[in-house]
Design an enzyme around this catalytic site. Structure first.
Site, short mmCIF file in Angstrom:
data_model
loop_
_atom_site.label_atom_id
_atom_site.label_comp_id
_atom_site.label_asym_id
_atom_site.label_seq_id
_atom_site.Cartn_x
_atom_site.Cartn_y
_atom_site.Cartn_z
N ASP A 539 12.03 -34.76 61.22
CA ASP A 539 12.83 -34.13 62.27
C ASP A 539 12.62 -32.63 62.20
OD1 ASP A 539 14.68 -33.82 64.28
OD2 ASP A 539 16.41 -34.49 63.12
N GLU A 542 9.49 -28.81 65.25
CA GLU A 542 8.91 -28.12 66.40
C GLU A 542 8.17 -26.81 66.04
OE1 GLU A 542 11.55 -31.09 67.34
OE2 GLU A 542 12.10 -29.26 66.30
N ASP A 615 17.91 -35.52 70.81
CA ASP A 615 19.37 -35.45 70.79
C ASP A 615 19.97 -35.69 72.17
OD1 ASP A 615 19.04 -34.93 68.15
OD2 ASP A 615 19.45 -32.78 68.29
#
Length: 974
Positions: A539, A542, A615
């Site tokens: 997770d 990015e 999310d």
């Protein structure tokens, strides 16, 4: 995911994400990004010139005298000149691959600096092979190549002045590059002092001091807009290389529908961003970002991944364009007519490196793209089952308790997940012993019931010397640098953090060693408190950085090779997941297939990881938009994808949650997940009748696992998506081109129409062909038409609309089990849905589901066929691999295949316990397998032929004496 405890010290940096929805002002719009402003302004100037009757001509031309044919004529190079800057040298390189894909590259040569040119090398599976038979020819006005069959010829021309690239099929334009003259590769410049003037940079804003360009700059504009430095909010982005953006129009003059460029929350058929009645004001942005509680409709809020591929479709053909660029990119979409599409791509840096995929069918486009970037790898079988996740299961006993409740309620589950709170101070791979005192025992307790665990490992490395991962990474100098050349420091869940630079090849082997649960040969630290049943969730890759601009890394940070983060941003997160996948694979001997879930991704990531849509929120709107988001990622290569069931944020009411389970059960990746502030919502906590309904939905997923696994096998070979939109399956049916709320599962014939609104009891399903479709549950027959037809189907809460396409045979395993591993020797049911002509076919692929033995020919691959004559229907089973010696599995060609392989022998005796046939015209007089007469039951219904609708006839044969590993034929005499 988010952490309440870790977020306490972050309150001054960010609002609590569980309370406050995304603030769109925290993320740039096009007008706030100087290179996007420049690119869009260029397009606006071109439009105004044309409207005013002035001629707009691209300043770029190909110098015919410099053209050189290379590689036997399948490739040529030549010098491109700009009339604005004749002293600047650009080189064009155009080549034809053996499968007809055309690659167009253009780079600045002998410039002041080097442009980033490595994006394709990270995305491509291997260097493509050039076509030995396609030869370029040089004419007076163009370079041309023609290839393909006479009745289906592809012609590619590169026009000299202005420079325009056209791909045609049978004389009709398919793709045109620079047809509008918007190509602009900003060459590297020296920074010099120039006269400043007060002008409004953006309409409506206060004037700013800017450097004016010469008055004859009709093409580039009148000011130096953000060339050397750019300030946004409190951050200043230094630009030591100066302006280097790339602008290009890519148009599809004969295609009115475009799909792709994920990831955005919007429709599959991309809404327009320019032109009259545009759906969005901003272009689609490709810039991987951490956007929690994202809105259910947006173009400028680019989400966690970026794949720069766009598909263009019409009833005549399908083509695609893959733009190998890794920097922030904005894409405008317009439809000048209903039958044409214009797109304008604006990237901050990089070279022009474009792949033209000629199709002409959707299947061929997927194959062409898979040969470039790879197909999805065949995942572990268990990873297609149900996953239970929450931020956070708080202790070892919590995990044990959740597992116990699933078993008590007879709800199957294969995987339990742990979020960030399992780790000590968010030092990933180190357990918080206060709550997880016995991690190995806990993992073994889960594994004892044939289940797995997935545990999160985020990319931010806590900067403390008592964390061996940080200590070793620092000693080996493996972290990203800031613009001063020192170790980059940012803030994330771990507090002060560093980031491994996975562009540095020295990081790869070191990182993989960290996952060795049996210890490292050099005796240094590794995750020994782990087991082979642990798989990984990546997770925040990015990368998400709480105190960075737009919650990510500063663009002037430095990676291996001296490249700035701006050059590689969209690839960065993929390399983390790719390396993690290899680490999980290589921790065992022999290797087992890894499962890695990644939030950030780029083209080629499908070879290593699954992804999810991030999310999302527990709303009907987010449930609905999750479906086209999954489809968009699927057609762009990322087939192993899904959205959090129930929504990450919020507390969905029981009806919504129940409907969402149906959506999840018919997504490739099926996981329930929830935020730490939400109420517990494991399915066993639901009141009746919702609990029983959800139980049956999850069981339905398990019974159809053979269908899903077979679809993944096909995807691993062909590149076809696992979940397929209407235009993919029925490419001639124009009424289905924009449909994105129903879809097919592989080639199985299953047509799914999830319900994403409250209070629905019936809905319409589009049948885009002249074929019969059967209700999966009731056998009701619906009729389509040549032009397509909408039919009304029941949609009670207990069963979402699910139809079987006539002509399909579905294999299923219908015995409820606690986990998929316990189903390995269960018998099969074959559901035969006869077409209007009385025929049907289907496939079944099986292997051990975990190892790579299938690559050595250890698998079962069967074809089931129903063939009708006037007097009989014959249902047979045949071995597919032996009949297709050139076939491949998981992208690996199998030159030698033995039908009696070890895996097949291990399943000897696994039987077909039931055959159900829908749509027989008459009751059989007898049913035989060889000389054996089989017992059967028959319920009459509406005839399969004709145009009537109603419940179809149903024949059931129990225990026919057929086995899944052998050839057989059952004859129905009518």
């Amino acid at each position: 995911m988010r952490s309440l405890a870790a977020a306490l010290w972050l309150l001054l940096l960010l609002p609590a994400p569980s309370v406050v929805a995304v603030k769109e002002q925290d993320f740039k719009k096009c007008h706030e990004s100087s290179f996007c402003r420049r690119g869009r302004a260029l397009a606006d100037r071109a439009t105004e010139h044309v409207k005013s009757g002035e001629k707009w001509k691209s300043p770029y031309s190909l110098d015919a005298s410099t053209i050189v044919l290379e590689d036997g004529g399948s490739r040529f190079t030549g010098r491109v000149r700009s009339s604005l800057y004749p002293e600047i040298k650009f080189e064009l390189d155009v080549r034809v691959h053996e499968d007809g894909v055309v690659r167009v590259r253009m780079d600045e040569k002998e410039g002041l600096r080097k442009r980033y040119d490595e994006a394709a090398s990270w995305a491509l599976l291997k260097e493509p092979v050039l076509s030995p038979s396609s030869k370029w020819s040089v004419g007076k006005k163009e370079v041309k190549v023609v290839y393909g069959a006479k009745k289906d010829q592809v012609e590619v021309t590169v026009e000299f002045e202005p420079l325009v690239v056209r791909m045609k099929r049978n004389g009709k334009d398919q793709v045109v590059l620079n047809g509008q003259g918007l190509l602009h590769m900003e060459h590297f410049k020296k920074k010099v002092e120039k006269v400043e003037a007060e002008v409004p940079v953006v309409e409506g804003e206060e004037t700013q001091k800017v450097v004016q360009l010469p008055p004859n700059s009709w093409f580039e504009g009148v000011t130096e807009d953000g060339w050397w430095e750019e300030t946004w909010k409190t951050w200043t982005d230094t630009k030591p290389k100066g302006p280097e953006s790339l602008s290009l129009d890519i148009n599809f003059p004969n295609h009115g529908h475009v799909y792709g460029i994920p990831q955005h929350a919007t429709h599959l058929d991309l809404p327009t961003t320019k032109g009259e009645g545009a759906s969005f004001n901003d272009p689609y942005r490709l810039y991987n970002g951490d956007i929690f509680e994202y809105p259910a409709s947006s173009s400028s809020l680019s989400l966690y991944g970026s794949i720069p591929i766009i598909h263009a479709h019409s009833a005549d053909s399908t083509v695609a364009v893959f733009v190998a660029v890794a920097s922030e990119t904005w894409v405008d979409v317009a439809h000048p007519t209903q039958k044409s599409t214009e797109t304008h791509w604006i990237s901050e840096s990089g070279i022009l490196d474009i792949f033209l995929l000629p199709g002409p069918t959707p299947d061929q486009v997927f194959g062409q793209y898979a040969r470039l970037t790879g197909a999805v790898q065949l995942p572990p079988h268990w990873s297609l089952a149900y996953h239970q996740c929450r931020w956070n299961y708080v202790s070892s006993d919590d995990i044990r308790g959740v597992q116990k409740r699933f078993d008590e309620e007879d709800i199957p589950v294969d995987v339990f997940w742990l979020d960030i709170e399992y780790s000590e101070e968010h030092k990933y791979m180190i357990w918080e012993k206060k709550y997880f005192p016995d991690p190995i025992d806990m993992l073994n307790d889960v594994a004892a019931l044939a289940r797995k665990m997935v545990i999160i490992v985020d990319p931010h490395i806590k900067r403390t010397v008592d964390y061996p991962v940080y200590k070793e990474g620092q000693e080996l100098d493996l972290f990203v640098k800031n613009k001063q050349g020192n170790e980059f420091e940012g803030w994330c869940w771990s507090g002060s953090s560093a980031w491994i630079d996975f562009f540095n090849p020295n990081s790869w082997e070191w990182y993989k060693q960290l996952y060795k649960f049996n210890g490292r040969e050099d005796g240094k630290w590794s995750w020994t408190e782990s087991t082979s049943t642990v798989h990984i969730w990546n997770d925040m890759n990015e990368p998400a950085i709480f105190n960075g601009p737009e919650i990510t890394m500063e663009k002037d940070s430095i990676h291996y090779g001296g490249w700035e983060h701006r050059d590689v941003h969209n690839i960065n997160g993929m390399l983390f997941a790719n390396t993690t996948s290899q680490a999980v694979k290589e921790r065992t001997t022999p290797y087992n297939r890894p499962f890695v879930l990644t939030r950030s991704y780029y083209a080629g990531a499908q070879r290593f990881a699954a992804m999810w849509t991030g999310d999302n929120m527990g709303t009907w709107e987010h449930m609905a938009v999750g479906i086209p988001m999954v489809l968009s990622n699927s057609i762009s290569g990322m087939s192993f994808t899904g959205a959090d069931v129930g929504g990450f944020f919020g507390n969905p009411e029981p009806e919504m949650l129940t409907r969402w389970y149906f959506v999840g059960a018919f997504s490739p990746f099926f996981r329930a997940h929830a935020h730490i502030d939400t109420k517990r919502r494991e399915p066993y906590l639901l009141a009746e009748p919702y609990k029983s309904i959800v139980r049956e939905i999850i069981r339905l997923r398990y019974s159809l696992l053979p269908v899903w696994y077979t679809a993944f096998r096909e995807s691993s070979v062909t590149g076809l998506p696992v979940t397929r939109p209407q235009y993919v399956v029925l490419p001639k049916n124009e009424a289905g081109f924009s449909i994105d709320d129903q879809y097919y599962v592989g080639a199985s014939g299953l047509l799914v129409k999830p319900i994403t609104e409250a209070g629905i009891t019936e809905t319409t399903v589009h049948i885009g062909e002249d074929q019969v479709y059967y209700d999966f549950y009731t056998g009701h027959a619906y009729r389509g038409s040549v032009k397509g037809k909408s039919v009304t189907v029941p949609a009670p809460l207990e069963r979402g609309p699910l139809l079987i396409r006539g002509g399909s045979i579905l294999p299923s395993r219908d015995r409820p089990r606690r986990s998929s591993a316990l189903m390995k020797r269960d018998p099969f049911t074959l559901k035969v849905a006869l077409s209007q002509s009385g025929n049907a076919s289907g496939e079944l692929y099986l292997d051990d589901g975990e190892s790579y033995d299938h690559r050595e020919g250890n698998f079962i691959w069967r074809e089931f066929v129903a063939e009708s004559t006037k007097k009989t229907v014959t249902i047979s089973s045949k071995d597919l691999a032996s009949r297709n010696p050139d076939s491949a599995v998981d992208g690996v060609e199998l030159a030698i295949y033995n039908g009696g392989n070890a895996f097949a022998n291990a399943l000897d005796g696994v039987r077909v316990e039931r055959i159900v046939v829908l749509g027989l015209k008459n009751k059989p007089t007898k049913v035989t397998l060889g000389k054996a007469h089989l017992e059967f039951t028959f319920k009459d219904g509406m005839a399969a032929a004709g145009n009537k609708e109603g419940v179809a006839s149903k024949l059931t044969v129990k225990n026919p004496g057929a086995f899944i590993t052998s050839d057989w034929s059952i004859v129905l005499e009518l």
